[in-house]
Design a protein around this motif. Structure first.
Motif, short mmCIF file in Angstrom:
data_model
loop_
_atom_site.label_atom_id
_atom_site.label_comp_id
_atom_site.label_asym_id
_atom_site.label_seq_id
_atom_site.Cartn_x
_atom_site.Cartn_y
_atom_site.Cartn_z
N MET A 1 0.93 -1.11 0.00
CA MET A 1 0.06 0.11 0.10
C MET A 1 0.84 1.22 0.07
SD MET A 1 -2.84 1.09 2.71
CE MET A 1 -4.36 0.15 2.26
N SER A 2 0.47 2.29 -0.63
CA SER A 2 1.40 3.40 -0.93
C SER A 2 1.20 4.15 0.40
CB SER A 2 1.11 4.33 -2.17
OG SER A 2 -0.23 4.55 -2.16
N SER A 3 1.96 5.34 0.43
CA SER A 3 1.81 6.28 1.51
C SER A 3 0.39 7.03 1.31
CB SER A 3 3.01 7.16 1.89
OG SER A 3 3.16 7.87 0.85
N GLU A 4 0.15 7.08 0.02
CA GLU A 4 -1.00 8.06 -0.26
C GLU A 4 -2.25 7.24 0.00
OE1 GLU A 4 -1.86 10.47 -4.34
OE2 GLU A 4 0.05 10.46 -3.97
N THR A 5 -2.30 5.81 -0.34
CA THR A 5 -3.46 5.27 0.09
C THR A 5 -3.58 5.21 1.51
OG1 THR A 5 -2.35 3.20 -0.10
CG2 THR A 5 -3.91 4.01 -2.00
N ASN A 6 -2.46 5.10 2.22
CA ASN A 6 -2.47 5.16 3.78
C ASN A 6 -3.13 6.35 4.32
OD1 ASN A 6 -1.46 2.74 4.55
ND2 ASN A 6 0.56 3.33 4.32
N VAL A 7 -3.05 7.73 3.71
CA VAL A 7 -3.35 8.63 4.06
C VAL A 7 -5.14 8.83 3.82
CG1 VAL A 7 -3.66 11.30 3.84
CG2 VAL A 7 -1.36 9.93 3.68
N ILE A 8 -5.41 8.41 2.73
CA ILE A 8 -6.79 8.16 2.44
C ILE A 8 -7.50 7.44 3.35
CG2 ILE A 8 -8.54 7.79 0.55
CD1 ILE A 8 -6.26 8.38 -1.56
N GLU A 9 -6.98 6.17 3.60
CA GLU A 9 -7.70 5.27 4.44
C GLU A 9 -7.77 5.83 5.85
OE1 GLU A 9 -5.97 1.21 4.74
OE2 GLU A 9 -6.25 1.38 6.93
N ALA A 10 -6.65 6.61 6.46
CA ALA A 10 -6.91 7.13 7.69
C ALA A 10 -7.98 8.24 7.78
CB ALA A 10 -5.30 7.74 8.21
N LYS A 11 -8.13 9.09 6.63
CA LYS A 11 -9.04 10.22 6.61
C LYS A 11 -10.37 9.55 6.73
CE LYS A 11 -6.17 14.00 5.09
NZ LYS A 11 -5.87 14.85 4.12
N VAL A 12 -10.75 8.58 5.80
CA VAL A 12 -12.00 7.96 5.71
C VAL A 12 -12.38 7.24 6.98
CG1 VAL A 12 -13.26 5.99 4.45
CG2 VAL A 12 -11.79 7.55 3.13
N ARG A 13 -11.56 6.60 7.38
CA ARG A 13 -11.88 5.86 8.80
C ARG A 13 -12.12 6.82 10.04
NH1 ARG A 13 -10.61 0.55 10.10
NH2 ARG A 13 -10.28 1.17 12.29
N GLY A 14 -11.57 7.91 9.99
CA GLY A 14 -11.55 8.76 11.07
C GLY A 14 -13.01 9.36 10.80
N TYR A 15 -13.31 9.93 9.54
CA TYR A 15 -14.61 10.27 9.32
C TYR A 15 -15.73 9.45 9.70
CZ TYR A 15 -18.38 12.70 6.97
OH TYR A 15 -19.77 13.40 6.81
N ILE A 16 -15.58 8.33 9.36
CA ILE A 16 -16.74 7.52 9.49
C ILE A 16 -16.84 7.05 11.07
CG2 ILE A 16 -17.50 4.96 9.23
CD1 ILE A 16 -16.31 5.06 6.29
N LEU A 17 -15.85 6.81 11.69
CA LEU A 17 -15.82 6.71 13.17
C LEU A 17 -16.37 7.82 13.91
CD1 LEU A 17 -12.40 4.86 13.55
CD2 LEU A 17 -14.53 3.79 14.38
N GLU A 18 -15.86 8.83 13.60
CA GLU A 18 -16.23 10.21 14.15
C GLU A 18 -17.81 10.57 13.85
OE1 GLU A 18 -13.71 13.53 13.95
OE2 GLU A 18 -15.22 14.82 15.10
N ASN A 19 -18.01 10.54 12.66
CA ASN A 19 -19.33 11.21 12.19
C ASN A 19 -20.52 10.02 11.97
OD1 ASN A 19 -18.89 13.85 11.70
ND2 ASN A 19 -17.12 12.94 10.64
N LEU A 20 -20.10 8.94 11.88
CA LEU A 20 -21.27 8.07 11.48
C LEU A 20 -21.53 7.01 12.55
CD1 LEU A 20 -20.71 7.47 7.72
CD2 LEU A 20 -22.59 8.74 8.93
N MET A 21 -20.38 6.63 13.29
CA MET A 21 -20.32 5.53 14.33
C MET A 21 -20.28 6.17 15.66
SD MET A 21 -17.97 2.63 12.39
CE MET A 21 -18.47 1.37 13.68
N PHE A 22 -19.76 7.46 15.70
CA PHE A 22 -19.63 8.31 17.09
C PHE A 22 -18.70 7.44 17.93
CE2 PHE A 22 -24.05 8.60 15.44
CZ PHE A 22 -23.85 9.73 14.91
N SER A 23 -17.76 7.07 17.53
CA SER A 23 -16.69 6.22 18.26
C SER A 23 -15.47 6.47 18.00
CB SER A 23 -16.91 4.69 18.08
OG SER A 23 -16.14 3.98 18.56
N SER A 24 -14.66 6.40 18.95
CA SER A 24 -12.87 6.61 18.94
C SER A 24 -12.42 5.01 18.87
CB SER A 24 -12.47 7.47 19.99
OG SER A 24 -12.89 6.98 21.29
N ASP A 25 -13.05 3.99 18.97
CA ASP A 25 -12.63 2.67 19.23
C ASP A 25 -12.24 2.04 17.53
OD1 ASP A 25 -11.80 0.04 19.41
OD2 ASP A 25 -13.57 -0.28 20.48
N GLU A 26 -10.99 2.28 17.20
CA GLU A 26 -10.63 1.84 15.89
C GLU A 26 -11.15 0.29 15.80
OE1 GLU A 26 -8.81 3.40 13.34
OE2 GLU A 26 -8.63 5.23 14.39
#
Lengths: 88, 524
Positions: A1-26
Motif C-alpha cells: 500500500m502506498s503512503s498516499e492510500t494510507n493517508v486516504i484510508e486514515a482520513k476515511v476511517r476517521g470520518y466514519i468513526l467520528e461522524n457515523l459511528m460516533f466512536s473512537s474505538d478503531e
C-alpha cells in the motif's frame, strides 16, 4: 500500500468513526465490513460521505458512481478515491 | 382459479400461483434476482408448514425482523398461510426495543437474519414463549437456531390450508406512540384487503405495473407495495434501501419500473442527485408521496425527472393505513391539499366539543371506513382514545387527533398534529422514546427532545441536554450511546448542552418555552 492510500484510508476511517459511528474505538471498524449491513450508513449518510470525500480529496462523484462497490466499505472508498485521483 | 374474489391477503397469492397466466410471472425482483409467483407460494407453504410444526396455531404471532429481502417476503406470506399474525420489526431496531416488541406481541416464533445476531441473540435469553427462531443468512451456532434455507428446502413438507376468515388478524403494525413505547396496530385481513383495493383503484394500477419498493417493509407504506403487487399479479422491484441511488436507478431502468413510491427525504435526495447529473425516468407513470408533506415546488421539479408520471400527494396514518389522496390532475387547482377520502371511505372534521366544523375552519379529522384498525394490541386504554363510537350501533370511527381544514369541495388541508410526535425522514419518532433512551445514559440529568425544520429530513431531532454536575460528555459521545439503543433515524442530529431547562408552573419541562427561545428560522 502506498503512503498516499494510507493517508486516504486514515482520513476515511476517521470520518466514519467520528461522524457515523460516533466512536473512537478503531477496532469497531473493519476495513472490509459492509457499512450497509453493519447499519453504519443509510441514504442520508452516503450523501454526507460523498460531500466529505469531495471536499477532502478534491474529487467529483458522479451520480452514476453512487454504488456499493465504491462506498460500501473503507476499502471500497479508498480504492475509489485513489482511482479518481489517479485519473485527474 | 379461485371461485370467489380474494377475501384473505394470501388468497391473491394462491390465485396467482394457480393461474397459468401468472404462475411463472416474476412476482418480485430482489437484489436483481427474479422470483416467480409459484416459487413464492412454494417457499411460503413450506415455511408455513414449519410454523405449524412448531406448534403455532391460528392467531399466534410471528415476528419478522429482517431487511427487505426474499426471505422477508416469503415469511410474510408463510405467516398468513399458516393462519398466524405477522409483525415486521425494522432491522434498525436495537435489542431492548426488539425485546419489548416480542414480549408485547407475545411472539411465538422469530424469523430473522444472521447479520442481525448482535441485536437478537441477547434478547433470546430473556424473551419467554418463543417456540423457535429461524434465521436466513449465516446462522449463529450454538443457539438452536434453524436455517431458513433448510426449512424451505424442496424436500420440506407443504402446509395444509387453515380456516382463516376475513375478520381474523393478519398483522400487527408497530408504530411510535407519544407515550414512548411502540404500539401494535391490529389489522384484519378484511381491513387490509379493503385498503389494498382502494389504493389500487385511485392509483390506477394494473397487472402490467412494475412497482419499486425502497422503503422498509416494516413501514406500512413499504408493506402495501408488496400486498398491492401480489393482489394485482404485478411485479415488485424490491431494494434494501435508497442508500446507493445509482444501484436503484440501474434496477429501475433494467426492470422498467412504472411506479415510484417515496417520502419527502427520498425526493429531496433524488433532486440533489439530479443537480449533479440530470436524471430522467420516462417509463415511470405514477409517483406517490406520503408520510410528510411534499412541497409544491419539489413536486414541480420532480416533473423533470418523471416527465410522464402522475404525482400523487397522500396522507395517512398506520391506524387506518391511508386517509386521503389528491388526484394528480388537481395538483394545481388545489395547492397544499392532501386531497379527499380514499375510495370507499369518508372523512369529516369535528370541533373540540364534537360538532361538525364549518367549511374553512380548523377541526379534528375523523375517518370512517372498513380500513380503520381494530385497536392497539393489549392497549384498550389507548384504543379508546383513538376509536370513538360512530353513527351505527357498534361502529367505531377513527379520531386521528390531527388538525385539518376542509374546503367547500371537501378537500383536506393539514394544519398540525395535536401530539408532539416528530416526523423525520418519513418516520414517526416519539420524543419520549428518545428522551427515555437518553436519560438512561450515565451522566445525563435531564433532556428535552423536539423537532426542528430541516430541508432534507423534514424535521431534524434536537435534544437539549443537562449533564450531572462535574460530568463532561461531548455531543459525539452522547450520540454514540444513543445509537446503541435507538434506530438510526431516532438519534438526534443536534445536541444542545445547557445548564437548565425552562419549566412550567407545575414543574414540568416546557417545550413550548424551549421552542420560543429558538431563533425564528429554527421553529417548526
Amino acid at each position: 500500500m502506498s503512503s498516499e492510500t494510507n493517508v486516504i484510508e486514515a482520513k476515511v476511517r476517521g470520518y466514519i468513526l467520528e461522524n457515523l459511528m460516533f466512536s473512537s474505538d478503531e477496532s469497531e471498524l473493519a476495513n472490509d465490513a459492509s457499512l450497509l449491513e453493519r447499519g453504519v450508513i443509510d441514504s442520508t449518510g452516503v450523501l454526507e460521505i460523498i460531500l466529505f470525500l469531495e471536499g477532502e480529496f478534491g474529487i467529483e462523484v458522479k451520480a452514476s458512481e453512487m454504488l456499493p462497490e465504491n462506498f460500501d466499505s473503507v476499502n471500497n472508498m479508498v480504492r475509489f478515491v485513489s482511482r479518481l485521483q489517479g485519473a485527474r | 382459479m379461485n371461485p370467489h374474489p380474494a377475501r384473505l391477503l394470501h388468497e391473491s397469492l394462491l390465485a396467482a400461483a394457480a393461474g397459468p397466466a401468472l404462475s411463472h410471472k416474476t412476482a418480485a425482483v430482489i437484489d436483481g434476482e427474479s422470483h416467480s409467483y409459484c416459487d413464492l407460494l412454494d417457499s411460503a407453504l413450506r415455511l408455513a408448514a414449519s410454523l405449524r410444526g412448531h406448534g403455532l396455531k391460528r392467531g399466534d404471532r410471528v415476528a419478522i425482523y429482517m431487511d427487505n429481502s426474499w426471505p422477508c417476503v416469503v415469511s410474510i406470506y408463510a405467516a398468513l398461510l399458516a393462519g398466524t399474525v405477522f409483525l415486521l420489526v425494522n432491522p434498525q431496531t436495537k435489542s431492548d426495543k426488539l425485546g419489548f416488541i416480542l414480549d408485547d406481541s407475545g411472539t411465538k416464533l422469530l424469523l430473522t437474519d444472521g447479520h442481525l445476531s448482535k441485536e437478537f441473540l441477547p434478547v433470546l435469553a430473556r424473551v419467554t414463549g418463543l417456540a423457535a427462531v429461524i434465521s436466513s443468512g449465516s446462522v449463529p451456532a450454538g443457539h438452536n437456531i434453524l436455517s431458513f434455507g433448510s426449512v424451505i428446502d424442496d424436500t420440506a413438507p407443504l402446509a395444509e390450508p387453515v380456516a382463516t376468515i376475513p375478520l381474523d388478524l393478519a398483522a400487527l403494525i408497530y408504530t411510535s406512540g407519544s407515550t414512548g413505547n411502540p404500539k401494535g396496530v391490529m389489522q384484519t385481513h378484511q381491513s387490509m384487503m379493503f385498503a389494498v383495493g382502494s389504493l389500487i383503484e385511485y392509483l390506477r394500477l394494473d397487472h402490467d405495473d412494475r412497482i419499486l419498493c425502497i422503503l422498509p417493509l416494516a413501514f406500512d407504506y413499504g408493506l402495501y407495495q408488496l400486498l398491492m403487487t401480489v393482489d394485482l399479479g404485478a411485479t415488485l422491484v424490491l431494494e434494501r434501501s435508497f442508500t446507493y441511488p445509482a444501484q436503484v436507478f440501474a434496477r429501475m431502468r433494467k426492470f422498467e419500473v412504472t411506479v415510484f413510491p417515496g417520502v419527502p427525504t427520498i425526493f429531496a435526495m433524488l433532486l440533489s442527485v439530479h443537480q449533479r447529473e440530470p436524471l430522467c425516468f420516462a417509463g415511470v407513470t405514477r409517483v406517490t408521496n406520503t408520510a410528510a408533506a411534499l412541497a409544491d415546488a419539489s413536486a414541480s421539479r420532480l416533473r423533470d425527472i418523471f416527465p410522464n408520471a402522475l404525482i400523487y400527494k397522500m396522507y395517512g396514518l398506520t391506524e387506518c393505513k391511508r386517509v386521503s389522496y389528491l388526484e394528480p390532475e388537481l395538483a394545481e387547482s388545489k395547492p397544499g391539499s392532501v386531497g379527499k377520502a380514499i375510495p370507499g371511505t369518508e372523512v369529516y372534521l369535528l370541533s373540540a366539543d364534537g360538532r361538525p366544523t364549518p367549511v374553512g375552519e380548523i377541526g379534528t379529522l375523523h375517518v370512517r371506513g372498513p380500513h380503520v384498525m381494530l385497536g392497539y394490541w393489549n392497549r384498550p386504554d389507548l384504543s379508546e382514545q383513538m376509536l370513538h363510537p360512530g353513527k351505527l350501533p357498534g361502529e367505531r370511527v377513527l379520531c386521528t387527533q390531527d388538525q385539518f381544514r376542509m374546503d367547500a369541495d371537501g378537500y383536506l388541508y393539514f394544519v398540525g398534529r395535536s401530539d408532539d410526535i416528530i416526523k423525520t425522514r418519513g418516520e414517526k419518532v416519539s420524543p419520549v422514546e428518545v428522551e427515555n433512551a437518553m436519560l438512561a445514559i450515565a451522566g445525563i440529568r435531564e433532556v428535552a427532545v423536539v423537532g426542528v425544520p430541516d430541508a432534507l429530513l423534514g424535521q431534524a431531532i434536537r435534544a437539549y441536554v443537562v449533564l450531572e454536575p462535574e460530568m463532561s460528555l461531548s455531543s459525539g459521545q452522547i450520540r454514540a450511546r444513543c445509537i446503541t439503543q435507538l434506530e438510526n433515524f431516532m438519534v438526534p442530529q443536534q445536541i444542545v448542552l445547557c445548564t437548565d431547562l425552562p419549566r412550567t408552573t407545575t414543574g414540568k419541562i416546557s417545550k413550548k418555552a424551549l421552542l420560543e427561545q429558538m431563533p425564528p428560522e429554527d421553529r417548526t
